[in-house]
Design a protein around this motif. Structure first.
Motif, mmCIF file in Angstrom:
data_model
loop_
_atom_site.group_PDB
_atom_site.id
_atom_site.type_symbol
_atom_site.label_atom_id
_atom_site.label_comp_id
_atom_site.label_asym_id
_atom_site.label_seq_id
_atom_site.Cartn_x
_atom_site.Cartn_y
_atom_site.Cartn_z
ATOM 1 N N ILE A 21 11.375 -4.499 -41.478
ATOM 2 C CA ILE A 21 11.830 -4.252 -42.847
ATOM 3 C C ILE A 21 12.891 -3.165 -42.832
ATOM 4 O O ILE A 21 12.736 -2.152 -42.151
ATOM 5 C CB ILE A 21 10.651 -3.809 -43.739
ATOM 6 N N VAL A 22 13.970 -3.380 -43.567
ATOM 7 C CA VAL A 22 14.966 -2.329 -43.772
ATOM 8 C C VAL A 22 15.174 -2.143 -45.269
ATOM 9 O O VAL A 22 14.973 -3.071 -46.060
ATOM 10 C CB VAL A 22 16.309 -2.636 -43.073
ATOM 11 N N ALA A 36 12.961 2.991 -46.111
ATOM 12 C CA ALA A 36 11.902 2.113 -45.612
ATOM 13 C C ALA A 36 11.355 2.713 -44.328
ATOM 14 O O ALA A 36 12.072 3.361 -43.572
ATOM 15 C CB ALA A 36 12.435 0.705 -45.362
ATOM 16 N N ALA A 37 10.064 2.511 -44.094
ATOM 17 C CA ALA A 37 9.436 3.028 -42.885
ATOM 18 C C ALA A 37 10.112 2.450 -41.642
ATOM 19 O O ALA A 37 10.521 1.288 -41.637
ATOM 20 C CB ALA A 37 7.948 2.690 -42.895
ATOM 21 N N LYS A 38 10.227 3.267 -40.599
ATOM 22 C CA LYS A 38 10.952 2.847 -39.399
ATOM 23 C C LYS A 38 10.140 2.941 -38.116
ATOM 24 O O LYS A 38 10.465 2.273 -37.135
ATOM 25 C CB LYS A 38 12.215 3.711 -39.236
ATOM 26 N N SER A 39 9.110 3.768 -38.093
ATOM 27 C CA SER A 39 8.467 4.116 -36.827
ATOM 28 C C SER A 39 7.734 2.955 -36.164
ATOM 29 O O SER A 39 7.440 3.016 -34.970
ATOM 30 C CB SER A 39 7.489 5.266 -37.045
ATOM 31 N N MET A 40 7.420 1.900 -36.917
ATOM 32 C CA MET A 40 6.655 0.790 -36.341
ATOM 33 C C MET A 40 7.530 -0.344 -35.804
ATOM 34 O O MET A 40 7.043 -1.349 -35.328
ATOM 35 C CB MET A 40 5.657 0.240 -37.358
ATOM 36 N N TRP A 41 8.857 -0.165 -35.864
ATOM 37 C CA TRP A 41 9.764 -1.243 -35.457
ATOM 38 C C TRP A 41 10.441 -0.964 -34.117
ATOM 39 O O TRP A 41 11.524 -1.470 -33.847
ATOM 40 C CB TRP A 41 10.826 -1.478 -36.526
ATOM 41 N N TYR A 82 14.380 -7.482 -46.451
ATOM 42 C CA TYR A 82 15.239 -6.465 -47.052
ATOM 43 C C TYR A 82 14.560 -5.953 -48.319
ATOM 44 O O TYR A 82 14.376 -6.699 -49.293
ATOM 45 C CB TYR A 82 16.620 -7.048 -47.358
ATOM 46 N N LEU A 83 14.171 -4.687 -48.282
ATOM 47 C CA LEU A 83 13.449 -4.040 -49.376
ATOM 48 C C LEU A 83 14.476 -3.385 -50.298
ATOM 49 O O LEU A 83 15.151 -2.437 -49.914
ATOM 50 C CB LEU A 83 12.503 -3.001 -48.786
#
Length: 413
Positions: free
Chosen positions: A131-132, A138-143, A212-213
């Motif tokens: 998700i971006v 948007a959260a990034k650490s899990m990608w 896309y959020l």
């Protein structure tokens, strides 16, 4: 659990769209479903107009009449939140998987094809697609990487609990899962965490932007609405679910970080300083039973110092200490970094008293996870593994026995 072979009447994915006052964002949302490379023959759309007055319902009906994707539109009176439309859509869905697509947002073209392939290959019940944010964070650490089976307890997937995931419908039906319509915020976190904990694994598609959020220019989003009471309701529900499904111990603590830090702690941030005393005390009263039931020192070791300090003060019922720390954060002050033997401590408010054994405990100021102070990265010291007294005794006894066995034996006479 293996799926039954797909029939001509069973789509691979049911895209469930709950829509309220969604124009003009709905146009791009639906275009992104039509553009999916998985193909119209493997999809269906179940769209629920939740009492819109801006033409959302009419546009959904026009779209359904001309699209090649089988589309069902239901129009109903406003239900007051996203849970009702999602639950209705889930009841009507026929796909092997379901995806809850918000009417403001849109897909990457290969999103569903990639996520379905991942779910089928890995046999998992939940698939996360990267998700971006568009005009929002948007959260990034899990990608960071694509994985077929993510570890819920050690990875960062617990920090993405929005409903925008691919769920195996059999799991949801078998467990009777539904969004809690009494919750006005955080209902998706509760639903997703339950699927994580009770399902057969979670996959992550991180090498392609699937979703896309969108941040709406009119800011008409449910996540931005509602008072602080709703946040405590959300925290209470999620903490209760985790406590019910995860036995006490390190794994539960790792999951509890999410509701404590993301849901509860923001209620006691820098903004606390300017709030009325009545609001502050009401928040303290709402938090008290949550702290009593779920806060542990071991959980605190998983947090940054300023997070741990605020929650420790909250657990002790010390509003005065909370306000001092909140003021320090509001003023963007930096704590002094103190090195003491093999420990690193950050001198936030009341550190001097704590070092003397009063007020907050000194260990609450100790760096246990990566911190940033004044632009510098502060890592916790690498400690030698602790060896218990009993283990040392056993080792000493073993060495004594081995020494005796190796010693030359006396000749018999």
């Amino acid at each position: 659990m293996a799926d039954m072979p797909r029939t001509n009447h069973e789509p691979d994915v049911s895209v469930i769209i709950g829509a309220y006052e969604a124009m003009p964002y709905l146009i791009r949302c639906l275009e992104s479903v039509e553009a999916q490379t998985i193909g119209a023959g493997r999809l269906e759309i179940v769209a629920v107009d939740d009492g819109s007055t801006d033409g959302t319902g009419e546009y959904l009906e026009e779209f359904a009449a001309r699209t090649a994707i089988p589309t069902r539109v239901v129009r109903q009176a406003n239900s007051g939140g996203p849970s009702g439309p999602r639950n209705l859509g889930l009841k009507l869905a026929r796909g092997r998987y379901v995806f809850f697509l918000d009417a403001d947002d849109y897909f990457g073209e290969e999103a569903l094809e990639r996520m379905v392939a991942m779910g089928d290959r890995a046999g998992t019940d939940v698939v996360l697609g990267k998700i971006v944010g568009v005009n929002r964070g948007a959260a990034k650490s899990m990608w960071k990487e694509t994985v077929e089976r993510a570890d819920l307890y050690t990875s960062n997937i617990k920090f993405t609990l929005s409903a925008q995931k691919l769920f195996r419908r059999d799991l949801l039906v078998r467990l009777g899962m539904a969004f809690d319509e009494k919750l006005k915020t955080g209902e998706d976190a509760l639903f997703t965490m339950e699927a994580y904990l009770r399902g057969n694994g979670v996959s992550v598609v991180a090498d392609y932007t699937c979703y896309y959020l969108v941040g709406r220019e009119d800011r008409n989003q449910m996540t931005k609405k509602g008072g602080y009471q709703r946040r405590f309701d959300s925290a209470r529900a999620l903490m209760g679910l985790i406590a019910d499904l995860a036995p006490a111990g390190p794994r539960r603590d790792s999951l509890m970080v999410r509701p404590f830090v993301i849901t509860l702690l923001p209620q006691f941030g820098p903004g606390l300083v300017k709030q009325s005393d009545a609001v502050r005390r009401k928040k303290m009263a709402l938090a008290a039973p949550l702290m009593d039931a779920h806060w542990t020192p071991e959980l605190g070791r998983r947090l940054k110092v300023h997070e741990r300090l605020r929650l420790t003060a909250l657990a002790a019922g010390r509003l005065d200490l909370l306000l001092d720390i909140a003021s320090f954060l509001r003023d963007k002050k930096e704590p002094e970094v103190i090195r003491r033997g093999d420990r690193i401590l950050l001198a936030y408010p009341h550190y001097d008293e704590a070092a003397k054994g009063s007020v907050l405990p000194e260990h609450a100021y100790e760096v246990a996870v990566t911190e940033w102070v004044g632009g510098r990265r502060i890592e916790p010291p690498q400690r030698k593994p602790h060896v218990s007294f009993a283990r040392r005794v056993v080792r000493k006894a073993r060495r004594t026995v081995l020494s005796a066995l190796r010693a030359p034996r006396a000749h018999r006479v």
